[in-house]
Design an enzyme around this catalytic site. Sequence first.
Site, mmCIF file in Angstrom:
data_model
loop_
_atom_site.group_PDB
_atom_site.id
_atom_site.type_symbol
_atom_site.label_atom_id
_atom_site.label_comp_id
_atom_site.label_asym_id
_atom_site.label_seq_id
_atom_site.Cartn_x
_atom_site.Cartn_y
_atom_site.Cartn_z
ATOM 1 N N TYR A 12 -2.528 0.147 10.858
ATOM 2 C CA TYR A 12 -2.586 -0.243 9.446
ATOM 3 C C TYR A 12 -1.252 0.060 8.763
ATOM 4 C CZ TYR A 12 -4.097 -0.507 4.578
ATOM 5 O OH TYR A 12 -4.214 -0.825 3.238
ATOM 6 N N SER B 144 0.857 -1.186 0.000
ATOM 7 C CA SER B 144 0.000 0.000 0.000
ATOM 8 C C SER B 144 0.892 1.234 0.000
ATOM 9 C CB SER B 144 -0.881 0.001 1.256
ATOM 10 O OG SER B 144 -1.555 1.239 1.421
#
Length: 228
Positions: A146, A133
């Site tokens: 995260y 990501s």
Amino acid sequence: MKQILITGASKGIGLAIAQRFYSAGWRVIVCARGEAALAAAKAEMPELITYVCDLSDKSAVKAFAATVNATHGRLDVLVNNGGVFLPGQLHSEDDAILEQLIATNLFSAYYLSKALLPAMIEAGHGTVVNMCSIASITAYSAGGGYSTSKFAMYGFSKSLREEMKPKGIRVVALLPGATFTDSWSSAGIPEERFIPASDIAELVWTSVNLSPRTVVEDIVVRPQLGDI
């Protein structure tokens, strides 16, 4: 027939990848937690092979990997796409937040890769695509856990790349920015502001179909107007 396994593929980016490879005639194997979403995907792609698996559960991931090895044999491509986002800040969130994020976003790829790589190594070829990501390289204060899990996933991918170099296995780290999926549909931001999931699928397709003499180690892709 070439085979690809995609985790977390009942919707979003994973589903788009499944659709791209399915349309090209590959045998496509997917897993996800939601039976209804898997059934909807199979209704669209009748030859799709689906499994229910909770990727945050170590024993479930290992059992799933054993089933794949026994039933389908060697894969040509493994896409570690399964993941979850939970908001929070490291200094104040409940311990369970980070634990679940690491279990789902990192450990699932670790256990699945360990179980499925031996057949690729024996054959001397194959590709592993790890869905990282932009959060793997950019920290977010509202998503500390995260970001931590995705930084770890990126490190896992880089380390696995070094290990697999002499074994003929390509390892690709894909770092997408905001991509339009169901999770963004209620955000009130125009769809045109996001990367289409089909673009991410096309990048996976291209990286897999390069000459075996070539590997795309990192793919960083953002919306044209920048991060959201």
